[in-house]
Design a protein around this motif. Sequence first.
Motif, mmCIF file in Angstrom:
data_model
loop_
_atom_site.group_PDB
_atom_site.id
_atom_site.type_symbol
_atom_site.label_atom_id
_atom_site.label_comp_id
_atom_site.label_asym_id
_atom_site.label_seq_id
_atom_site.Cartn_x
_atom_site.Cartn_y
_atom_site.Cartn_z
ATOM 1 N N LYS A 86 1.132 -0.974 -0.241
ATOM 2 C CA LYS A 86 0.148 -0.140 -0.358
ATOM 3 C C LYS A 86 0.670 1.397 0.507
ATOM 4 O O LYS A 86 1.846 1.594 0.917
ATOM 5 C CB LYS A 86 -1.165 -0.225 1.327
ATOM 6 N N LYS B 149 0.725 6.204 -1.202
ATOM 7 C CA LYS B 149 -0.244 7.051 -1.307
ATOM 8 C C LYS B 149 0.334 8.405 -2.601
ATOM 9 O O LYS B 149 1.557 7.803 -2.636
ATOM 10 C CB LYS B 149 -0.530 7.503 -0.234
ATOM 11 N N THR C 17 4.987 6.840 0.539
ATOM 12 C CA THR C 17 3.984 6.027 2.548
ATOM 13 C C THR C 17 2.902 6.608 2.521
ATOM 14 O O THR C 17 3.012 7.783 2.231
ATOM 15 C CB THR C 17 4.968 5.416 3.303
ATOM 16 N N GLU C 18 1.629 5.949 2.904
ATOM 17 C CA GLU C 18 -0.012 6.990 3.712
ATOM 18 C C GLU C 18 1.013 8.218 4.280
ATOM 19 O O GLU C 18 0.553 9.307 4.595
ATOM 20 C CB GLU C 18 -0.732 6.084 4.098
ATOM 21 N N ASP D 235 1.033 11.750 4.695
ATOM 22 C CA ASP D 235 0.277 12.769 5.044
ATOM 23 C C ASP D 235 0.872 13.543 5.503
ATOM 24 O O ASP D 235 0.591 14.765 6.254
ATOM 25 C CB ASP D 235 -1.015 11.931 5.796
ATOM 26 N N THR E 277 -4.179 13.375 -3.131
ATOM 27 C CA THR E 277 -4.110 11.784 -2.897
ATOM 28 C C THR E 277 -5.053 10.918 -3.208
ATOM 29 O O THR E 277 -6.284 11.034 -3.625
ATOM 30 C CB THR E 277 -3.004 11.818 -1.610
ATOM 31 N N SER F 261 -5.174 7.056 -2.931
ATOM 32 C CA SER F 261 -4.511 5.756 -2.487
ATOM 33 C C SER F 261 -4.304 4.181 -3.708
ATOM 34 O O SER F 261 -4.594 4.294 -4.938
ATOM 35 C CB SER F 261 -4.935 4.535 -1.180
ATOM 36 N N GLU G 121 -1.886 0.988 -5.187
ATOM 37 C CA GLU G 121 -0.716 -0.533 -4.456
ATOM 38 C C GLU G 121 0.536 -0.255 -5.620
ATOM 39 O O GLU G 121 0.200 -0.541 -6.965
ATOM 40 C CB GLU G 121 -2.006 -1.673 -5.178
#
Length: 111
Positions: A4, A6, A75-76, A80, A97, A99, A101
Amino acid sequence: MIRKAKLLKVYVGEKERFKNKPLYQYLVHWLKEQGIIGVTVFRGIEGYGQDKVLHSARLLELSSDLPIILEIVDTEEKIDSIVVEVSEMVPKGLVYTVSVEVHKEIQIFPI
C-alpha cells in the motif's frame, strides 16, 4: 508482493513561482529534502484549469504557461505529513491524493 502507498498529484502552471524559483522545481528539491521516495514532473502539451484558459504547445500557439504535473509516491504516513504544506505552496492549481497499490518497486519501501 503488493504494498500500500499513496500518490500525491499536483497540477500547476509552468509560470507559477515560489521563492524566486519555478514552483515545480522548488517542490522537487523541497520533497527531496523531506525524504520523499520519489517524484516525477510531467509537462503537459495542452490543458486548462479553473479559469478555462486553454494552454497549448501547438507550434502556432507558443504558450509559455503549459500544465505541469508532479506525481509524488511514498507511504501513506509520509504523504500525509507533507500534503498540507504542499497545498499551501500552490497558489492556484490542483492538489489531491489517491491510495495506490505498488506491484513492482525498486527497493523504495522498507521491508
